[in-house]
Write a protein that holds these residues in place. Structure first.
Motif, short mmCIF file in Angstrom:
data_model
loop_
_atom_site.label_atom_id
_atom_site.label_comp_id
_atom_site.label_asym_id
_atom_site.label_seq_id
_atom_site.Cartn_x
_atom_site.Cartn_y
_atom_site.Cartn_z
N MET A 1 -31.93 -11.04 -10.69
CA MET A 1 -33.33 -11.35 -10.90
C MET A 1 -33.86 -11.99 -9.62
O MET A 1 -33.24 -12.89 -9.08
CB MET A 1 -33.46 -12.29 -12.10
CG MET A 1 -34.85 -12.58 -12.48
SD MET A 1 -35.03 -13.33 -14.11
CE MET A 1 -33.93 -14.71 -14.05
N ARG A 2 -35.02 -11.50 -9.18
CA ARG A 2 -35.53 -11.94 -7.89
C ARG A 2 -36.73 -12.88 -8.02
O ARG A 2 -37.78 -12.65 -7.45
CB ARG A 2 -35.88 -10.73 -7.04
CG ARG A 2 -34.67 -9.91 -6.66
CD ARG A 2 -34.99 -8.70 -5.80
NE ARG A 2 -35.95 -7.82 -6.44
CZ ARG A 2 -37.18 -7.57 -5.98
NH1 ARG A 2 -37.60 -8.11 -4.87
NH2 ARG A 2 -37.99 -6.75 -6.63
N THR A 4 -37.19 -17.43 -8.27
CA THR A 4 -36.44 -18.68 -8.19
C THR A 4 -36.58 -19.47 -9.49
O THR A 4 -37.45 -19.20 -10.32
CB THR A 4 -36.97 -19.55 -7.04
OG1 THR A 4 -38.31 -19.97 -7.35
CG2 THR A 4 -36.96 -18.79 -5.72
N ARG A 31 -38.76 -6.82 -10.37
CA ARG A 31 -38.26 -8.18 -10.12
C ARG A 31 -36.98 -8.52 -10.87
O ARG A 31 -36.29 -9.47 -10.52
CB ARG A 31 -39.33 -9.22 -10.45
CG ARG A 31 -40.47 -9.23 -9.47
CD ARG A 31 -40.10 -10.07 -8.30
NE ARG A 31 -40.95 -9.74 -7.16
CZ ARG A 31 -40.88 -10.35 -6.01
NH1 ARG A 31 -40.01 -11.31 -5.83
NH2 ARG A 31 -41.65 -10.00 -5.03
N ARG A 33 -34.51 -6.42 -10.98
CA ARG A 33 -33.47 -5.65 -10.29
C ARG A 33 -33.14 -6.30 -8.95
O ARG A 33 -33.98 -6.39 -8.07
CB ARG A 33 -33.94 -4.21 -10.07
CG ARG A 33 -34.09 -3.45 -11.38
CD ARG A 33 -34.46 -2.00 -11.21
NE ARG A 33 -33.96 -1.40 -10.00
CZ ARG A 33 -34.74 -0.70 -9.16
NH1 ARG A 33 -36.02 -0.53 -9.42
NH2 ARG A 33 -34.20 -0.15 -8.08
N ASP A 34 -31.90 -6.72 -8.80
CA ASP A 34 -31.46 -7.36 -7.56
C ASP A 34 -31.44 -6.39 -6.38
O ASP A 34 -31.54 -6.81 -5.23
CB ASP A 34 -30.08 -7.98 -7.73
CG ASP A 34 -30.10 -9.19 -8.66
OD1 ASP A 34 -31.15 -9.85 -8.73
OD2 ASP A 34 -29.08 -9.45 -9.31
N ASP A 35 -31.32 -5.09 -6.64
CA ASP A 35 -31.25 -4.11 -5.56
C ASP A 35 -32.63 -3.67 -5.07
O ASP A 35 -32.73 -2.97 -4.07
CB ASP A 35 -30.44 -2.89 -6.00
CG ASP A 35 -31.08 -2.16 -7.17
OD1 ASP A 35 -31.80 -2.80 -7.96
OD2 ASP A 35 -30.86 -0.94 -7.29
N ARG A 37 -36.66 -4.24 -3.67
CA ARG A 37 -37.30 -5.09 -2.66
C ARG A 37 -38.79 -5.15 -2.96
O ARG A 37 -39.37 -4.20 -3.45
CB ARG A 37 -37.08 -4.52 -1.27
CG ARG A 37 -35.62 -4.52 -0.87
CD ARG A 37 -35.44 -4.06 0.57
NE ARG A 37 -36.29 -4.77 1.50
CZ ARG A 37 -35.89 -5.76 2.30
NH1 ARG A 37 -34.64 -6.12 2.30
NH2 ARG A 37 -36.72 -6.34 3.13
#
Length: 99
Positions: A1-2, A4, A31, A33-35, A37
């Motif tokens: 998860m992108r 904070t 957001r 998906r860690d892969d 951008r």
């Protein structure tokens, strides 16, 4: 998860202030998906009670969260008993992460 932990806290606080403590917020879209951008922030606000002014609530939450995230674009869907359930709601709940 992108996002904070501070951003999660800000999202929860905004949802609670605008929609009450029973409101549940889901992050979905790129957001989670860690892969991935970039991308905007897609939120689903899930409520147990009817909403009189859903467009206004959606806009207010989007503005609050956008300010907390340095102007990042935020899209907010609302799921409430008096609103039509759309396929995007099902996708958000099945693929999203509850904050």
């Amino acid at each position: 998860m992108r996002i904070t932990s501070q951003q999660i806290s800000a999202i929860r606080a905004s949802a609670s202030a605008l929609a009450g403590d029973a409101a549940r917020v889901w992050l979905f879209g790129s957001r989670v998906r860690d892969d991935a951008r970039g991308g905007d922030v897609d939120l689903l606000l899930e409520l147990d009670d009817a909403v009189a002014e859903p467009a206004q609530l959606s806009a207010q939450l989007a503005a609050h969260v956008s300010r907390a995230m340095d102007g990042r674009k935020v899209d907010v869907l609302i799921k409430a008993p008096n609103l039509k359930l759309l396929p995007i709601h099902t996708i958000a709940l099945s693929e999203g992460v509850r904050l």
